[in-house]
Scaffold this motif. Structure first.
Motif, PDB file in Angstrom:
ATOM      1  N   THR A 142       0.872  -1.177   0.000  1.00 57.96           N
ATOM      2  CA  THR A 142       0.000   0.000   0.000  1.00 57.96           C
ATOM      3  C   THR A 142       0.909   1.227   0.000  1.00 57.96           C
ATOM      4  N   GLU A 172      -8.933   1.254  -2.637  1.00 56.58           N
ATOM      5  CA  GLU A 172      -8.498   1.901  -1.405  1.00 56.58           C
ATOM      6  C   GLU A 172      -9.359   1.392  -0.253  1.00 56.58           C
ATOM      7  N   GLN A 198      -5.775   4.224   2.735  1.00 55.38           N
ATOM      8  CA  GLN A 198      -4.613   3.570   2.141  1.00 55.38           C
ATOM      9  C   GLN A 198      -5.000   3.093   0.748  1.00 55.38           C
ATOM     10  N   ILE A 209      -4.131   0.544  -2.376  1.00 58.09           N
ATOM     11  CA  ILE A 209      -3.476  -0.746  -2.668  1.00 58.09           C
ATOM     12  C   ILE A 209      -2.730  -0.591  -3.978  1.00 58.09           C
TER      13      ILE A 209
END
Length: 146
Positions: free
Chosen positions: A90, A132, A140, A142
């Motif tokens: 991430t 996300e 975060q 990905i």
């Protein structure tokens, strides 16, 4: 990244932890045998405290043995969807969903080992590259899944 190499590091780290716990239990049992004397109630209290410590170490040992056995079901093939055995990059770091064991370093890259039951793993499970997720109101993204 080679997930099999990383999994081997995890297995080694768990094996070392198991060996250390086994040694601690053996040493604690030996010290318990050496403390026998005619101290009466003080001896009984001391012996009980040592036995509680042995029980706590045994619980930790059993948890680590279970974790080691769970590694047998890890699939090291590339994943499209995040789940058990996924290595995920991430924008906040690298995470390997296997067992909770802190972090390791592989090719100068820090990888956090997290259990599938952890809040982080649950937040990203069933997601794929480019998606996300939020954990504790922190977004975060990905980037890559192996």
């Amino acid at each position: 990244m080679n997930k099999q190499d990383i999994l081997n590091i995890v297995k080694t780290k768990l094996a070392e932890k198991i060996k250390n716990l086994e040694n601690l239990i053996a040493e604690t049992r030996a010290s318990n045998n050496e403390t026998k004397s005619s101290m009466g109630d003080k001896y009984e209290t001391s012996r009980e405290m040592v036995q509680q410590e042995i029980n706590n170490l045994q619980i930790q040992l059993n948890e680590n043995v279970r974790a080691k056995n769970s590694l047998k079901s890890i699939n090291t093939n590339p994943h499209q969807i995040i789940g058990l055995g996924s290595l995920v990059e991430t924008d906040k770091g690298f995470f390997y969903i296997t067992v909770s064991l802190g972090n390791i370093e592989n090719h100068h890259q820090k990888i956090f080992l997290i259990s599938p039951e952890s809040p982080l793993a649950r937040a990203m499970t069933e997601k794929s590259e480019g998606e996300e997720f939020y954990l504790n109101k922190i977004k975060q993204n990905i980037i890559k899944i192996w």
